[in-house]
Write an enzyme that holds these catalytic residues in place. Sequence first.
Site: not given
Length: 339
Positions: A12, A111, A141-142, A169, A195-196, A221, A301
């Site tokens: 992807t 990742g 992505c996020n 998603r 994520h923070g 997302h 994403q």
Amino acid sequence: MAVKVAVNGYGTIGKRVADAISLQKDMEVVGVTKTKPDFDAKMAIKKGYRLYAAIPDRVKVFESAGLEVEGTIEDLLKEVDIVVDCSPNKIGAENKKLYEKLGVKAIFQGGEKKDVAEVSFNAIANYEEAVGKQFVRVVSCNTTGLTRLIYTIKKNFPIKKVRATMIRRVVDPKEDKKGLVNGIQPNPIKLPSHHGPDVQSILPDVNIITAAFKVPTTIMHVHSVAIEMEKDISEEDIKSAFAEEPRIMLFNSEDGFTSTAKIIEFARDLRLRYDLYENAVWEDSIGVVDGEVYVTQAINQESIVIPENIDAIRAMLELMDKEESIKETNRTLKIGVLD
Ligand code: NAD
């Protein structure tokens, strides 16, 4: 002369990185890798990419499927200045041993854990930190979406605290082996989400708490963000800060943008593969209440990290400075352009 780039893992992210590199004058794709001779491998060859086996003993598998490979990942790495590792989560850290052995610069994806690289990267927030580095990680992505949004506000106005909820998603559109058909999954259940801290790997001075939920959708997302500001601010201040940043695109519900489905339909008409490299911020979500900014954005994403990978190549190989690189990446990928 164009610098030589390998893409390890034509999935992807890898296929999008390869196509984006092909649009740049100062870099070229020397080859891409796959682990098996599936339709993606056949398409890579059809598009003119030289194909290599990501796992050396799989050469035979490609050959018996009638697909010619040029060699193994090790052969490919010997020909390049840098590799963009787009292998699945946690495999990049394994691949790093080979990059170290051969002395090749490498970009990893979100990742991987942050300690895989010397720098976690977002072009507009910390391009300079990646200049000349051996190993850089383009964040997920996020985290890319959050970092761009927070940085764009922060560089214009001082902020006190960020709280963000991410509605994620569940899988990418092509993934048919996993999913969440019916349910909303707090992910993780115990807060805060990772994520923070990931945003803090780029913006260490930002006080941020995040939560995340997975929902049964595949295309984008959505982030609901609240930012306590140090000083009084107006909705117009925020709107003009976003309007000036090409990697943020403003959408308005009055134009019919009532959900991510409509944003993606717009992107389908606008771009190759409906890739939306920009944060999609709902302009009419922007509000200020008691000194706190509220904003909702959507993130595609599969494509948001692609410009960051291109800028990371330029920073690590010292091809251009921040402004020049971002401008060139935006121009070639038509970022911030609506026709
Ligand atoms: P993907 O599964 O679509 O593609 C991975 C590719 O790597 C496949 O083509 C696979 O054949 C290949 N591969 C498998 N083992 C390999 C190995 N040992 N060496 C090299 N290649 C190997 O995965 P993806 O979604 O493109 O994700 C790649 C990375 O990008 C991950 O770190 C992921 O977290 C990150 N990322 C993904 C998204 C997304 O939404 N898909 C967004 C941002 C970041």
